[in-house]
Enzyme design. Structure first.
Site, mmCIF file in Angstrom:
data_model
loop_
_atom_site.group_PDB
_atom_site.id
_atom_site.type_symbol
_atom_site.label_atom_id
_atom_site.label_comp_id
_atom_site.label_asym_id
_atom_site.label_seq_id
_atom_site.Cartn_x
_atom_site.Cartn_y
_atom_site.Cartn_z
ATOM 1 C CD GLN A 1 -2.606 -1.439 2.520
ATOM 2 O OE1 GLN A 1 -2.377 -0.724 3.502
ATOM 3 N NE2 GLN A 1 -3.436 -2.466 2.573
ATOM 4 C CG HIS B 1 -2.425 -1.416 8.110
ATOM 5 N ND1 HIS B 1 -2.694 -2.344 9.078
ATOM 6 C CD2 HIS B 1 -3.256 -1.705 7.080
ATOM 7 C CE1 HIS B 1 -3.649 -3.150 8.655
ATOM 8 N NE2 HIS B 1 -4.004 -2.797 7.445
ATOM 9 C CD GLU C 1 -13.006 2.338 15.497
ATOM 10 O OE1 GLU C 1 -12.247 3.296 15.752
ATOM 11 O OE2 GLU C 1 -13.146 1.345 16.218
ATOM 12 C CE1 TYR D 1 -9.922 -8.001 5.028
ATOM 13 C CE2 TYR D 1 -7.992 -7.568 6.373
ATOM 14 C CZ TYR D 1 -8.954 -7.128 5.490
ATOM 15 O OH TYR D 1 -8.961 -5.826 5.083
#
Lengths: 370, 133
Positions: free
Chosen positions: A85, A149, A243, A264
């Site tokens: 990512q 992340h 959230e 997951y």
């Protein structure tokens, strides 16, 4: 009477969200989506310059300046650690950009001794299609070869403090709850990268003093509320449990000790959804929409949209509009379904909404009643 | 008897090569599983089932089974453009994930031998290194 009062308070506290508000697809929408900048791969972030041209970060590492219908690649951009990512991530202008010319970038950097990379924040100025006066303001550590992340959204509050997020870097049991370590945090700095003296962990033994709040998983939305000036984030939960939070100084947002999500694989991370001393989200999404990008509508361009919160969904590939009443989510709408992974959303200086979609480009939502 | 000894030796050598390959595959798959949960699960999901029309499946994917070289290339360099997986057309993109050759081999071995998939040959780091854009 007091006990009844306490009872009501407890009820309120224990119930962050009193109903599972369903997402609906509206029959009529107040806009037509027009492809404004085409042929982009993963437009991770974008920002409007005072002349209304646009700076776009491509995850692959390119910083693109879109001006008068043409794309220019900006030179002297930072070397990015291209993994999972990671890449060139957010771009944000200084609130006084017009006077000082500072622009801020987040990216993944290999800087340091250990193998791998971690999130970095820098600032620079734009001159003759290149970055100049590049300054590294923060580099989270330690480096790791984990691919996920990185967090990386940037915002400024009304007093001019710089906030940014760094995700837990796939080490949830080591990082988020430990303020002597980076990652799984929201940070606050002065615009030049120095640490404000009144940051919550200044003077605490071994703490990373740039930290402002902790216990986060992977915030890819971070904005300043246009009305209250508070910092709002949204973050990817595990399976279920994304959230929205209002960031508070020194607060613990609970990851991974409390969550509304599961692994997951379907196994439980924790039984707990709440704990004393930890913040509850203002909203959580089950199932996860995989939120990225976040903007409040402040203009009157789209009928009754003013005050709504817009959030991109990577997993379900749509733009979500959350109708808000203060800090309460009243209802949720699915917009632009099926166009692709929505990576970022912003309100332009013209009051129009712009939406960055992976594999497509940046769309302008042209009001129908215009 | 004289003839049996060489046969016996051949059998031992053969089976140990076989066993060796087998444990090599297991080790590689174990590493590959970690790569998978780290880099792939967000799109292709836990059991490789994917999301129809959005993220192609890896479980029982005819593309993965029949186009081994293209699949390695996709994981190594990213993939863009139209492909057909189990009769459904996908025309989107998977970004370059920045994996090292050994990691590509490991994750290939994991996805090619999980969720009902089987492969008769192990993917090696050397093979991945030999595949160019």
């Amino acid at each position: 009477m007091l006990s009844l009062y306490l009872f009501v308070i407890t009820l309120n506290l224990s119930c962050a969200q009193d109903f599972e508000n369903k997402v609906i697809t509206p029959e009529n929408v107040p806009f037509m989506a027009e492809l404004f900048i085409d042929e982009l791969q993963i437009p991770w972030g974008f920002a409007f310059l005072p002349d209304s041209s646009v700076l776009i970060t491509e995850k692959s590492g390119e910083l693109i300046h879109f001006s008068n219908g043409k794309k220019l690649i900006i030179g002297n951009t930072p070397e990015v650690y291209q993994r999972g990512q990671g890449g060139l991530l957010d771009v944000k202008l200084h609130p006084n950009y017009g006077e000082n010319g500072w622009l801020y970038l987040s990216y993944t950097s290999e800087e340091g001794d250990a193998k791998g990379g971690n999130t970095a924040i820098m600032r620079a100025k734009l001159k003759d299609n290149a970055l100049v006066e590049n300054q590294l303001l923060y580099k989270a550590g330690p480096n790791t070869t984990k691919g996920q992340h990185f967090g990386s959204r940037i915002t400024f509050d009304r007093e001019g403090y710089l906030y940014f997020s760094v995700g837990d870097r796939g080490a949830r049991d080591d990082n988020p709850q430990d303020v002597t370590r980076d990652c799984g945090k929201i940070y606050r700095l002065m615009d030049d990268g120095s640490v404000p003296k009144d940051n919550p962990f200044v003077g605490k033994d071994g703490a990373k003093t740039a930290i402002y709040s902790y216990g986060h998983r992977n915030p890819q939305g971070l904005i300043t509320h246009p009305g209250t000036g508070e910092i709002w984030d949204h973050e990817h939960g595990p399976r279920g449990g994304d959230e929205i939070n209002i960031i508070k100084k020194g607060a613990n947002f609970g990851w991974p000790l409390i969550t509304y999500g599961i692994n997951y694989s379907g196994t439980r991370i924790t039984e707990k959804k709440e704990m004393e001393g930890m913040e509850q989200p203002l909203h959580y999404w089950v199932p996860s929409i995989a939120p990225s990008g976040m903007a409040f509508v402040t203009s009157n361009k789209y009928t009754d949209w003013k005050g709504s919160l817009l959030v991109g969904s990577l997993a379900f590939q749509y733009l979500e509009r959350l109708v808000m009443d203060g800090t309460k989510v009243i209802s949720r709408e699915k917009l632009m379904e099926g166009e692709g992974r929505v990576r970022d959303v912003r309100e332009g200086p013209d009051g129009l909404i712009y939406v960055a979609i992976e594999g497509k480009g940046i769309y302008k939502l042209v009001p129908k009643n215009d | 008897m004289k003839i049996l000894i060489p046969i016996y030796l051949i059998a031992v050598v053969f089976s140990s090569v076989f066993l060796f390959q087998d444990s090599e595959l297991k080790e590689s798959m174990k590493r590959g599983r970690e790569i998978y949960t780290d880099f792939c699960v967000t799109c292709h999901l836990q059991k490789g089932e994917g999301v129809a029309y959005t993220f192609p499946p890896l479980a029982r994917s005819d593309y993965l089974m029949n186009e081994k070289r293209e699949s390695i290339k996709a994981i190594k360099y990213g993939l863009q453009g139209e492909i057909t997986v189990n009769g459904i057309t996908y025309n989107s993109a998977m970004a370059d994930l920045g994996l090292e050759d050994e990691e590509v081999a490991d994750v290939m071995n994991y996805i090619s031998n999980s969720w009902g998939n089987t492969s008769d040959s192990i993917v090696t780091e050397k093979e991945v290194a030999s595949i160019q854009k």
